[in-house]
Write a protein that holds these residues in place. Structure first.
Motif, PDB file in Angstrom:
ATOM      1  N   ASP A 365       0.732  -1.265  -0.059  1.00 37.07           N
ATOM      2  CA  ASP A 365      -0.060   0.149   0.001  1.00 37.07           C
ATOM      3  C   ASP A 365       1.099   1.262  -0.064  1.00 37.07           C
ATOM      4  N   ALA A 366       2.070   1.069   0.701  1.00 36.42           N
ATOM      5  CA  ALA A 366       3.015   2.424   0.832  1.00 36.42           C
ATOM      6  C   ALA A 366       3.491   2.693  -0.549  1.00 36.42           C
ATOM      7  N   VAL A 367       3.840   1.577  -1.406  1.00 36.25           N
ATOM      8  CA  VAL A 367       4.497   1.839  -2.821  1.00 36.25           C
ATOM      9  C   VAL A 367       3.108   2.309  -3.665  1.00 36.25           C
ATOM     10  N   ASP A 368       2.058   1.894  -3.699  1.00 42.54           N
ATOM     11  CA  ASP A 368       0.983   2.328  -4.448  1.00 42.54           C
ATOM     12  C   ASP A 368       0.691   3.938  -4.100  1.00 42.54           C
ATOM     13  N   ALA A 369       0.725   4.114  -2.515  1.00 42.98           N
ATOM     14  CA  ALA A 369       0.376   5.587  -2.429  1.00 42.98           C
ATOM     15  C   ALA A 369       1.558   6.386  -3.018  1.00 42.98           C
ATOM     16  N   ASP A 376       7.512  13.109 -10.042  1.00 46.52           N
ATOM     17  CA  ASP A 376       8.435  14.137  -9.288  1.00 46.52           C
ATOM     18  C   ASP A 376       8.740  13.273  -7.791  1.00 46.52           C
ATOM     19  N   ASN A 377       7.812  12.448  -7.252  1.00 47.38           N
ATOM     20  CA  ASN A 377       7.953  11.863  -6.046  1.00 47.38           C
ATOM     21  C   ASN A 377       8.872  10.780  -6.202  1.00 47.38           C
ATOM     22  N   VAL A 378       9.972  10.643  -7.063  1.00 44.26           N
ATOM     23  CA  VAL A 378      10.840   9.548  -7.589  1.00 44.26           C
ATOM     24  C   VAL A 378      11.568   9.100  -6.121  1.00 44.26           C
ATOM     25  N   VAL A 379      12.120   9.909  -5.337  1.00 43.60           N
ATOM     26  CA  VAL A 379      12.921   9.472  -4.192  1.00 43.60           C
ATOM     27  C   VAL A 379      12.132   8.607  -3.201  1.00 43.60           C
ATOM     28  N   ARG A 380      10.897   9.014  -3.035  1.00 44.48           N
ATOM     29  CA  ARG A 380      10.090   8.245  -2.206  1.00 44.48           C
ATOM     30  C   ARG A 380       9.711   7.028  -2.803  1.00 44.48           C
ATOM     31  N   VAL A 381       9.383   6.956  -4.182  1.00 43.75           N
ATOM     32  CA  VAL A 381       9.051   5.778  -4.606  1.00 43.75           C
ATOM     33  C   VAL A 381      10.012   4.747  -4.583  1.00 43.75           C
ATOM     34  N   LYS A 382      11.349   5.197  -5.068  1.00 43.96           N
ATOM     35  CA  LYS A 382      12.417   4.189  -5.131  1.00 43.96           C
ATOM     36  C   LYS A 382      12.755   3.742  -3.870  1.00 43.96           C
ATOM     37  N   ALA A 383      12.650   4.492  -2.631  1.00 43.86           N
ATOM     38  CA  ALA A 383      13.028   3.982  -1.344  1.00 43.86           C
ATOM     39  C   ALA A 383      11.720   2.941  -0.831  1.00 43.86           C
ATOM     40  N   ALA A 384      10.664   3.223  -1.563  1.00 47.51           N
ATOM     41  CA  ALA A 384       9.599   2.306  -0.714  1.00 47.51           C
ATOM     42  C   ALA A 384       9.652   0.975  -1.694  1.00 47.51           C
ATOM     43  N   ILE A 385      10.052   1.134  -2.867  1.00 44.34           N
ATOM     44  CA  ILE A 385      10.177  -0.348  -3.644  1.00 44.34           C
ATOM     45  C   ILE A 385      11.154  -0.850  -3.055  1.00 44.34           C
ATOM     46  N   GLU A 386      12.384  -0.136  -2.693  1.00 41.81           N
ATOM     47  CA  GLU A 386      13.496  -0.931  -2.223  1.00 41.81           C
ATOM     48  C   GLU A 386      13.393  -1.734  -0.972  1.00 41.81           C
ATOM     49  N   SER A 387      12.381  -1.020  -0.020  1.00 38.25           N
ATOM     50  CA  SER A 387      12.038  -1.412   1.028  1.00 38.25           C
ATOM     51  C   SER A 387      11.012  -2.984   1.059  1.00 38.25           C
ATOM     52  N   ALA A 388       9.998  -2.496  -0.141  1.00 34.25           N
ATOM     53  CA  ALA A 388       9.292  -3.694  -0.499  1.00 34.25           C
ATOM     54  C   ALA A 388       9.861  -4.852  -0.697  1.00 34.25           C
ATOM     55  N   ILE A 389      11.130  -4.759  -1.658  1.00 34.89           N
ATOM     56  CA  ILE A 389      11.847  -5.805  -2.139  1.00 34.89           C
ATOM     57  C   ILE A 389      12.298  -6.347  -0.985  1.00 34.89           C
ATOM     58  N   SER A 390      12.647  -5.654  -0.319  1.00 31.67           N
ATOM     59  CA  SER A 390      13.582  -6.297   1.178  1.00 31.67           C
ATOM     60  C   SER A 390      12.666  -7.043   1.988  1.00 31.67           C
ATOM     61  N   VAL A 393       7.610  -8.211  -0.582  1.00 35.07           N
ATOM     62  CA  VAL A 393       6.376  -7.942  -1.150  1.00 35.07           C
ATOM     63  C   VAL A 393       6.365  -8.689  -2.478  1.00 35.07           C
ATOM     64  N   PRO A 394       5.273  -9.644  -2.953  1.00 39.70           N
ATOM     65  CA  PRO A 394       5.164 -10.488  -4.293  1.00 39.70           C
ATOM     66  C   PRO A 394       4.902  -9.485  -5.215  1.00 39.70           C
ATOM     67  N   ASN A 395       5.437  -9.758  -6.389  1.00 38.37           N
ATOM     68  CA  ASN A 395       5.265  -8.962  -7.846  1.00 38.37           C
ATOM     69  C   ASN A 395       5.611  -7.660  -7.624  1.00 38.37           C
ATOM     70  N   ILE A 396       6.404  -6.905  -6.757  1.00 34.87           N
ATOM     71  CA  ILE A 396       6.558  -5.605  -6.482  1.00 34.87           C
ATOM     72  C   ILE A 396       7.679  -5.366  -7.706  1.00 34.87           C
ATOM     73  N   THR A 397       8.473  -6.136  -8.412  1.00 30.22           N
ATOM     74  CA  THR A 397       8.984  -5.765  -9.715  1.00 30.22           C
ATOM     75  C   THR A 397       8.098  -5.431 -10.689  1.00 30.22           C
ATOM     76  N   ASN A 398       6.733  -5.824 -10.934  1.00 34.42           N
ATOM     77  CA  ASN A 398       6.114  -5.218 -11.896  1.00 34.42           C
ATOM     78  C   ASN A 398       5.702  -3.787 -11.593  1.00 34.42           C
ATOM     79  N   THR A 399       5.731  -3.378 -10.263  1.00 35.22           N
ATOM     80  CA  THR A 399       5.159  -1.942  -9.839  1.00 35.22           C
ATOM     81  C   THR A 399       6.370  -1.229 -10.392  1.00 35.22           C
ATOM     82  N   SER A 400       7.671  -1.656  -9.918  1.00 36.65           N
ATOM     83  CA  SER A 400       8.991  -0.925 -10.171  1.00 36.65           C
ATOM     84  C   SER A 400       9.108  -0.928 -11.921  1.00 36.65           C
TER      85      SER A 400
END
Length: 591
Positions: A365-369, A376-390, A393-400
């Motif tokens: 949910d945090a990645v989707d938000a 423009d929110n790229v820094v937060r998105v990148k950090a959220a995706i990296e944490s989700a991978i850590s 979270v299933p299928n997070i690479t598709n979102t990335s």
């Protein structure tokens, strides 16, 4: 006579030879001591010191002051003997003996009759025997006290002092041998290390040259290694603490020293309240990692307590993050560190599965938000995706991948929109798209190409109408696109800023034309075209100059003419005429 003569020489500023000066100092001290009314031990010893100096200098021993002082110190010494004999010393037996010995020595130096000293001498002998009895009783904890008692007993004339010292030495040798044997038998313990340390301290104090000290130190370090090998943290910690008092060096590279260095960090986290968990949990994780890097056993009391607290705090923190909602910037780092420390602390089974499910759902949910806020929110998105991978979270690479496509598309579109006739808006969007792509990563070639396109729009020939465009592009070139603009663009933007600042100051009431003149001269030096700001600055400069000149010309007071005319090499009348001409020229626009 000497005192008066040297004092008079000082007032007359006459030099006094060193020998006479020294005699003066001795006599002065003698006079002060003989006239003193103090009756304490300090006064006694000050008087004895003064008499000794007189004797060392070979000065006459028949002066009234010296005879008076000799009688005074003798009386003080007798009084001191009575005092130490009748007053019990509260500091303890060794100190009492020391006081008696000092009193006897002072009395002998003051030439007190032996018959008056004999009572104190007898008392000293009794105390010496008490010291011997105390030593023979054993059970000591302070080797220094034993050594001092034996020495004082000897000074006090105790007949058995020598024999007792020999007996003590023999007992200490046996005690050290037994402590070494106990430490080796059945494995090390806190009590065994304490016994060996105390035995080493006694032998080192009373028998500093004993050949048993080296082997005892070796036994200490050998058993310290054994305690480390068995994981006995409490024994290791106590042994490292005791080592300096036994003069045994435990180097910082030793595992025992590393354990002891890591323990305070663990205990600090255990002592702190479970508050501000977004800060506390990372601190607990650092303490845990440092302890494990030092090799601290996981089953020691402090490590077990830390892991228990960490798992509890992690569970509470995740619940707090759920209540904050997925849009909170604390969710991604909080979820990641909470799950990681739980894993490091051995969380497993259904508890681990429940925590992972909760964390993974919240992170999705945090990645989707974050993605919903745009590129423009790229820094937060990148950090959220990296944490989700850590946290798995299933299928997070598709979102990335999808977000990366958005970033790439934005960069391509912005680059295409610049076109042959770039606008300021298009250039700013290209700069922002470059920044987003750079921070996202994985688009190095595309970013390099886009920067080249951006830079190319800053080359060429420009006129006054292009300056607003160049100014705006200059503002985003280094900040967003990370492109260094040409010197001309930088200089023109700088000149425009100076013109605006000085114009604003003039409009705000500054009537001095000099700042405007400096700004326009800078603009001309940088070959700035005649922009609206430049034109306005020149006009304002002329306006202020004319106003100032009119005020000057109108002020034909004698002071102005008298002060200024000679400076410019003119007569007063010619100077006044010149002011009028300058004023007339100023009104026509000539600057």
């Amino acid at each position: 006579y000497v005192l008066a003569a040297v004092d008079g020489a000082g007032k007359a500023r006459v030099d006094v030879e060193p020998k006479l000066r020294k005699r003066y100092e001795v006599y002065k001290e003698l006079k002060q001591a003989s006239e003193s009314t103090a009756t304490d031990v300090a006064a006694l010893r000050k008087g004895l010191a003064a008499i000794k100096k007189v004797e060392e200098e070979g000065l006459p021993a028949t002066s009234a002051a010296l005879l008076k002082l000799r009688q005074t110190v003798k009386d003080l010494a007798v009084a001191n003997l009575d005092d130490v004999l009748t007053h019990e010393c509260s500091a303890g037996l060794p100190e009492h003996i020391s006081h008696l010995i000092e009193a006897i020595n002072d009395a002998k130096e003051a030439q007190v009759a032996q018959s008056e000293i004999s009572a104190v001498t007898s008392k000293l002998g009794e105390l010496g025997e008490e010291a011997i009895a105390w030593v023979k009783a054993g059970g000591w904890s302070d080797p220094g006290a034993v050594q001092r008692s034996l020495s004082l007993a000897t000074l006090a004339g105790a007949p058995s002092a020598g024999a007792v010292r020999a007996e003590v030495v023999a007992n200490l040798t046996a005690r050290l041998s037994q402590a070494r044997s106990d430490l080796s038998d059945g494995g090390p313990s806190v009590a065994k290390f304490e016994n060996l340390t105390l035995a080493i301290r006694f032998v080192r104090t009373l028998m500093p040259n004993s050949t048993d000290l080296g082997p005892a130190a070796t036994d200490f370090t050998t058993q310290l290694d054994a305690a480390v090998g068995s994981g006995d943290v409490a024994t290791v910690e106590r042994a490292v603490f005791l080592a300096p008092s036994a003069r045994i060096n435990v180097p910082g590279s030793h595992t025992a020293a590393k354990w002891v260095a890591a323990l305070p960090k663990v205990r600090k986290e255990l002592a702190l309240p479970d508050e501000n968990l977004h800060e506390k949990i990372p601190n607990m994780q650092r303490a845990l990692q440092a302890a494990r890097a030092a090799g601290l056993p996981n089953n020691c009391t402090d490590m077990v307590a830390l892991c228990t607290r960490a798992k509890s705090c992690a569970a509470v923190h995740v619940d707090d993050l759920v209540s904050l909602g997925p849009s909170s910037p604390h969710v991604a780092p909080g979820c990641e560190v909470s799950l990681n420390i739980s894993l490091e602390c051995g969380l497993s089974g259904t508890e681990l599965a429940a925590l992972q499910t909760k964390v993974q759902g919240l992170m999705k949910d945090a990645v989707d938000a974050a993605v919903a806020l745009g590129t423009d929110n790229v820094v937060r998105v990148k950090a959220a995706i990296e944490s989700a991978i850590s946290v798995g979270v299933p299928n997070i690479t598709n979102t990335s991948d999808a977000f990366g496509t958005q970033v790439s598309t934005r960069l391509s579109s912005a680059q295409a929109a610049v076109g042959p006739s770039a606008t300021a808006d298009a250039m700013e969007e290209l700069a922002r798209a470059i920044m987003v792509a750079h921070k996202w990563g994985n688009l190095t070639d595309a970013v390099t190409t886009a920067r080249g396109v951006f830079r190319s729009k800053l080359d060429g020939t420009f006129d006054a109408s292009d300056v607003p465009f160049l100014e705006r592009v200059y503002q985003v070139s280094e900040a967003y696109a990370r492109v260094t603009p040409p010197a001309q663009v930088r200089d023109w933007a700088d000149a425009q800023k100076r013109l605006r600042d000085k114009l604003a100051a003039a409009e705000a009431g500054n009537t001095d034309p000099a700042p405007l003149q400096t700004a326009t001269q800078f603009a001309e030096a940088k070959e700035l075209p005649a922009t609206a700001e430049y034109t306005a600055a020149v006009a304002k400069f002329r306006e202020l100059s004319a106003a100032n000149m009119a005020q000057w010309a109108a002020g034909d007071s004698a002071a102005i003419v008298t002060d200024v005319a000679p400076v410019v090499g003119m007569s007063a009348e010619s100077f006044k005429d010149g002011l009028a001409v300058l004023n007339a020229l100023g009104s026509t626009g000539v600057s």
